[in-house]
Write a protein that holds these residues in place. Structure first.
Motif, PDB file in Angstrom:
ATOM      1  N   GLN A   1      39.116 -77.436  84.250  1.00 44.08           N
ATOM      2  CA  GLN A   1      38.825 -76.037  83.939  1.00 44.08           C
ATOM      3  C   GLN A   1      39.545 -75.614  82.659  1.00 44.08           C
ATOM      4  OE1 GLN A   1      36.945 -73.702  85.423  1.00 44.08           O
ATOM      5  NE2 GLN A   1      36.282 -74.757  87.264  1.00 44.08           N
ATOM      6  N   LEU A   2      40.807 -76.011  82.532  1.00 46.88           N
ATOM      7  CA  LEU A   2      41.578 -75.663  81.335  1.00 46.88           C
ATOM      8  C   LEU A   2      40.997 -76.330  80.092  1.00 46.88           C
ATOM      9  CD1 LEU A   2      45.197 -75.875  82.802  1.00 46.88           C
ATOM     10  CD2 LEU A   2      43.957 -73.803  82.140  1.00 46.88           C
ATOM     11  N   GLN A   3      40.552 -77.572  80.243  1.00 44.45           N
ATOM     12  CA  GLN A   3      39.947 -78.265  79.104  1.00 44.45           C
ATOM     13  C   GLN A   3      38.653 -77.586  78.685  1.00 44.45           C
ATOM     14  OE1 GLN A   3      41.374 -81.007  77.365  1.00 44.45           O
ATOM     15  NE2 GLN A   3      39.811 -80.212  75.969  1.00 44.45           N
ATOM     16  N   SER A   4      37.900 -77.119  79.667  1.00 45.86           N
ATOM     17  CA  SER A   4      36.666 -76.405  79.362  1.00 45.86           C
ATOM     18  C   SER A   4      36.963 -75.120  78.588  1.00 45.86           C
ATOM     19  CB  SER A   4      35.924 -76.077  80.668  1.00 45.86           C
ATOM     20  OG  SER A   4      34.756 -75.340  80.413  1.00 45.86           O
ATOM     21  N   ILE A   5      38.046 -74.443  78.961  1.00 48.64           N
ATOM     22  CA  ILE A   5      38.451 -73.231  78.240  1.00 48.64           C
ATOM     23  C   ILE A   5      38.841 -73.574  76.806  1.00 48.64           C
ATOM     24  CG2 ILE A   5      40.192 -71.397  78.126  1.00 48.64           C
ATOM     25  CD1 ILE A   5      40.249 -71.495  81.214  1.00 48.64           C
ATOM     26  N   LEU A   6      39.626 -74.643  76.655  1.00 41.36           N
ATOM     27  CA  LEU A   6      40.050 -75.063  75.324  1.00 41.36           C
ATOM     28  C   LEU A   6      38.845 -75.425  74.460  1.00 41.36           C
ATOM     29  CD1 LEU A   6      43.196 -77.241  76.131  1.00 41.36           C
ATOM     30  CD2 LEU A   6      43.150 -75.065  74.895  1.00 41.36           C
ATOM     31  N   ASN A   7      37.883 -76.116  75.060  1.00 35.29           N
ATOM     32  CA  ASN A   7      36.686 -76.511  74.299  1.00 35.29           C
ATOM     33  C   ASN A   7      35.902 -75.283  73.844  1.00 35.29           C
ATOM     34  OD1 ASN A   7      37.332 -79.175  74.754  1.00 35.29           O
ATOM     35  ND2 ASN A   7      35.915 -79.432  76.478  1.00 35.29           N
ATOM     36  N   ARG A   8      35.839 -74.290  74.692  1.00 36.47           N
ATOM     37  CA  ARG A   8      35.114 -73.078  74.324  1.00 36.47           C
ATOM     38  C   ARG A   8      35.801 -72.346  73.166  1.00 36.47           C
ATOM     39  NH1 ARG A   8      31.010 -70.925  76.933  1.00 36.47           N
ATOM     40  NH2 ARG A   8      31.404 -72.219  78.774  1.00 36.47           N
ATOM     41  N   TYR A   9      37.130 -72.279  73.233  1.00 37.34           N
ATOM     42  CA  TYR A   9      37.868 -71.621  72.165  1.00 37.34           C
ATOM     43  C   TYR A   9      37.942 -72.486  70.903  1.00 37.34           C
ATOM     44  CZ  TYR A   9      39.430 -67.579  74.821  1.00 37.34           C
ATOM     45  OH  TYR A   9      39.448 -66.392  75.517  1.00 37.34           O
ATOM     46  N   GLY A  10      37.675 -73.794  71.066  1.00 34.03           N
ATOM     47  CA  GLY A  10      37.716 -74.673  69.899  1.00 34.03           C
ATOM     48  C   GLY A  10      36.452 -74.640  69.057  1.00 34.03           C
ATOM     49  N   LYS A  11      35.414 -73.977  69.594  1.00 32.21           N
ATOM     50  CA  LYS A  11      34.146 -73.907  68.871  1.00 32.21           C
ATOM     51  C   LYS A  11      34.292 -72.982  67.665  1.00 32.21           C
ATOM     52  CE  LYS A  11      31.211 -74.682  72.918  1.00 32.21           C
ATOM     53  NZ  LYS A  11      30.150 -74.076  73.776  1.00 32.21           N
ATOM     54  N   GLU A  12      33.655 -73.363  66.586  1.00 34.77           N
ATOM     55  CA  GLU A  12      33.668 -72.538  65.362  1.00 34.77           C
ATOM     56  C   GLU A  12      32.627 -71.409  65.490  1.00 34.77           C
ATOM     57  OE1 GLU A  12      35.749 -72.693  62.979  1.00 34.77           O
ATOM     58  OE2 GLU A  12      36.795 -74.470  63.719  1.00 34.77           O
TER      59      GLU A  12
END
Length: 306
Positions: free
Chosen positions: A295-306
């Motif tokens: 879940q945390l990785q999914s959050i990080l991936n979402r915030y990592g999007k440009e």
């Protein structure tokens, strides 16, 4: 989170519990200052409220004719044995000093009442009579941008509040199973004449006893969950346990405390743990640690999007 009818029941009961016996004139004088008041309580309505309070709380409001037709609570000790009654009185009692309350209304901020409470009266009536409800229900499907409208017949078993939302647990005939539905998703509701028998072994407390929230899956095992809370979060968990099975283990003053639970791992448990952020770490089981990490990785991936 409760209808005006039940607010009035609670107001009247609370007023008589905290006062000497009162006449109907004295009750109406106090009622004038209540934010819910829209005029004096008619005598017929007052007697209906007395009846409703007896049905809801099991206590009687009786008239003492020998002292000028004053009313008082005959058996207040009954409330000590009813957890729901005590909770309702504690949570929804309105301050007695209404003038002071009104003058401070811009500085006393309350949470908004969620949708769906307009159906509470009908649902409770159906529960009392053990009759079915016909429900038009609006369900929002995951990963879809449209609502799924359903009509079904439900035998109402119990009501539960979680995260400021009302939920109804009942047997849905079309699903052939017990389900929990959110009241704020109900578009329309009708009380039917079709009666049902509540199972003798049904216990609402027991039904939800192994979960956090309202999601129950009988196929999920009861699992030992161990977490470590850091800093002030440990104090929050001590004062407001995550689950009734909470027990405290190893701790270090002002640094951390470890808590153990026996419960089912559900999406609501995961959400509650994630809401605590970096103040809580799941120690076991490993499967729950992985769920949190994903879940945390999914959050990080979402915030990592440009």
């Amino acid at each position: 989170m409760i209808s005006k009818t039940y607010y009035r029941y609670i107001w009247l009961l609370n007023t008589l519990l905290n006062s000497c016996p009162l006449s109907i004139e004295e009750i109406n004088k106090l009622w004038e200052d209540c934010p819910l008041s829209n005029g004096p309580i008619p005598l017929r309505t007052f007697h209906e409220q007395r009846k409703g309070i007896k049905e809801m709380f099991g206590v009687e409001i009786v008239c003492d004719r020998s002292h000028g037709n004053v009313y008082y609570v005959k058996n207040p000790e009954v409330l000590e044995k009813q957890k729901v009654a005590k909770w309702l009185l504690h949570k929804y009692s309105i301050p007695q000093e209404f003038a002071t309350f009104n003058s401070m209304k811009d500085r006393i901020l309350l949470e908004e009442i969620p949708l769906g409470t307009s159906f509470l009266d009908d649902i409770i009536e159906a529960m009392q009579k053990n009759v079915e409800l016909q429900v038009d229900y609006q369900r929002y499907e995951n990963d879809q941008e449209e609502y799924n409208l359903q009509e079904f017949h439900i035998q109402p078993y119990a009501l539960k509040v979680f995260n400021r939302r009302w939920y109804l647990l009942g047997y849905i005939k079309e699903k052939h199973d017990l389900r929990t539905i959110a009241l704020d998703r109900i578009l329309d509701l009708k009380i039917l004449s079709t009666s049902f028998t509540l199972p003798e072994d049904f216990d609402a407390q027991k039904y939800f006893s192994n979960v956090v929230g309202i999601f129950v899956n009988k196929d999920l095992p009861i699992t030992k969950v161990k977490i470590r809370a850091y800093g002030i979060q440990a104090e929050y968990l001590r004062s407001t346990p995550l689950h009734k099975s909470q027990s405290e283990g190893r701790s270090k003053y002002r640094e951390f405390a470890e808590f153990t639970y026996r419960l089912c791992i559900t999406p609501e448990l995961v959400s509650q743990l994630l809401a605590m952020g970096d103040k809580v770490e799941v120690l076991e089981p490993a499967t729950l640690r992985e769920i949190i990490k994903e879940q945390l990785q999914s959050i990080l991936n979402r915030y990592g999007k440009e």
